[in-house]
Write an enzyme that holds these catalytic residues in place. Structure first.
Site, short mmCIF file in Angstrom:
data_model
loop_
_atom_site.label_atom_id
_atom_site.label_comp_id
_atom_site.label_asym_id
_atom_site.label_seq_id
_atom_site.Cartn_x
_atom_site.Cartn_y
_atom_site.Cartn_z
N ARG A 1 0.85 -1.19 0.00
CA ARG A 1 0.00 0.00 0.00
C ARG A 1 0.89 1.24 0.00
NH1 ARG A 1 -3.23 -2.64 -1.87
NH2 ARG A 1 -5.35 -3.10 -1.23
N GLU B 1 -4.07 7.38 -5.35
CA GLU B 1 -4.28 6.65 -6.61
C GLU B 1 -5.63 7.04 -7.20
OE1 GLU B 1 -3.77 2.43 -6.09
OE2 GLU B 1 -1.77 2.67 -5.24
N HIS C 1 -0.15 0.13 -9.82
CA HIS C 1 -0.95 -0.80 -8.98
C HIS C 1 -1.48 -1.99 -9.80
CE1 HIS C 1 -3.48 -1.05 -5.04
NE2 HIS C 1 -3.17 -2.25 -5.50
C1 MLT Z 1 -5.45 -6.20 -3.33
O1 MLT Z 1 -5.68 -5.59 -2.29
O2 MLT Z 1 -5.96 -7.30 -3.54
C2 MLT Z 1 -4.52 -5.63 -4.33
O3 MLT Z 1 -4.07 -4.38 -3.99
C3 MLT Z 1 -5.01 -5.66 -5.74
C4 MLT Z 1 -6.22 -4.85 -6.06
O4 MLT Z 1 -6.19 -3.64 -6.10
O5 MLT Z 1 -7.27 -5.44 -6.28
#
Ligand code: MLT
Length: 334
Positions: free
Chosen positions: A254, A283, A301
């Site tokens: 993160r 983001e 990301h």
């Molecule tokens: C998550 O939390 O699974 C990952 O950051 C990927 C996403 O953004 O889905």
């Protein structure tokens, strides 16, 4: 003898259909994801609408019709949305992090919040590994310049993994997977995780260490943990000063875990050698202090964005929500 259907039969049939539709649970999928999720809901006779890119106001208007909601990371499930959701029983996150969902308000309103732990762990660990190799071997620079016909052979010297120390912060599904991926690379792996002590015997290839140890000893420090509860960064200038000047920092967890300004300063001052980052404090990242720093490799990301993982998380979330709405089963609640 067959009876000819009269208007009464049609009328009763129509009433029956309306009652069925009214009692059918209804799901809103508000972020783009594999259509596998939609298919699973439909197979389970759960009505589903896919409406992506909605604003908070637009979701607030329609959310009272729904029993369940499925999101990835784009939709922010805010307090206002949850308070407007009169029939909502479950919010499902196709992914691991639930920081885009106001979980405490959802709990106050007796809603279940579910995620899909492990569903994209391999994808994320593989991307972290790709970031490590990219930054250590300067692949983005080599690629860009070679495409332009610039032969930068003399200016590109990489770093090897062999005999180096990999520090992994957080030893959940992703951290464990990364530690397994690097097994063939002859590295020493230090792990900082509160829960590792009790399950140490399962992971003889890693050593448990403190965060300070990881900071001072790692050649590559890779984050695979949740953001802190208060949102404050875990890695700041004080830590960066204690790192090896040859060390690299990888963040595919993160954005707010590593202080971006401190990292930028540390790179410019030569306190660390480089960084590779997939996640940002804000983001989508339209501007960021790390942009255009040649010592940094950036991706938007996408660590979990693989064909395989997107299907798995969609399947998991749709099955979990169906099972909850139809049978009251709770799996992977947070
Ligand atoms: C998550 O939390 O699974 C990952 O950051 C990927 C996403 O953004 O889905």
């Amino acid at each position: 003898p067959y009876k000819i259907a009269t208007w009464k039969h049609y009328y009763l049939g129509l009433i029956g259909l309306i009652i069925l539709l009214k009692t059918m649970p209804k799901i809103l999928i508000s972020d783009a994801m594999s259509n596998v999720a939609q298919k699973i809901f439909e197979k389970n006779n759960i009505s589903v609408d896919v409406k992506t890119g909605l604003s908070e106001e637009e979701i607030i208007k329609i959310i009272p019709e729904y029993d369940g909601m499925v999101v990835r990371s784009a939709t922010k499930v805010t307090k206002k949305i949850i308070e407007a959701a009169k029939n909502l029983k479950v919010i499902g996150r196709a992914g691991a992090g639930v920081d885009n969902i106001d979980v405490s308000t959802a709990k106050e309103k007796n809603m279940i919040v579910m995620n899909t732990p492990g569903g994209n762990a391999n994808a994320t660990a593989e991307h972290a590994f790709a970031l490590i190799m990219s930054v250590l071997r300067k692949i983005p620079f080599a690629n860009e310049t070679t495409h332009k016909g610039q032969w930068e052979k003399k200016n590109i010297k990489g770093t090897e993994l062999s005999k180096k120390i990999l520090g992994i912060v957080g030893f959940g599904n992703v951290g464990v997977r990364l530690s397994n991926l690097v097994k063939g690379f002859d590295m020493k792996i230090l792990v900082c995780s509160k829960s590792l002590e009790t399950r140490k015997s399962e992971y003889p290839h890693v050593e448990n260490a403190s965060f300070d140890d990881l900071v001072s000893k790692s050649d590559i420090l890779s984050f695979h943990c949740k953001a802190t509860a208060d949102g404050k960064p875990m890695l700041t200038k004080d830590h960066l000063k204690k790192m090896k000047p040859t060390a690299y920092i990888i963040n595919a967890a993160r954005g707010n875990i590593v202080d971006e300004k401190d990292l930028s300063d540390a790179l410019n001052e030569g306190l660390v050698a480089g960084a590779a980052v997939d996640v940002f404090s804000k983001e989508p990242a339209k501007e960021n202090v790390l942009f255009n720093n040649p010592k940094v490799v950036l991706t938007p990301h996408i660590a979990a964005s693989t064909t395989e993982a997107s299907i798995v998380v969609a399947e998991m979330v749709a099955n979990q929500i169906s099972d909850f709405l139809l049978n009251g089963k709770k799996l992977n609640t947070v």
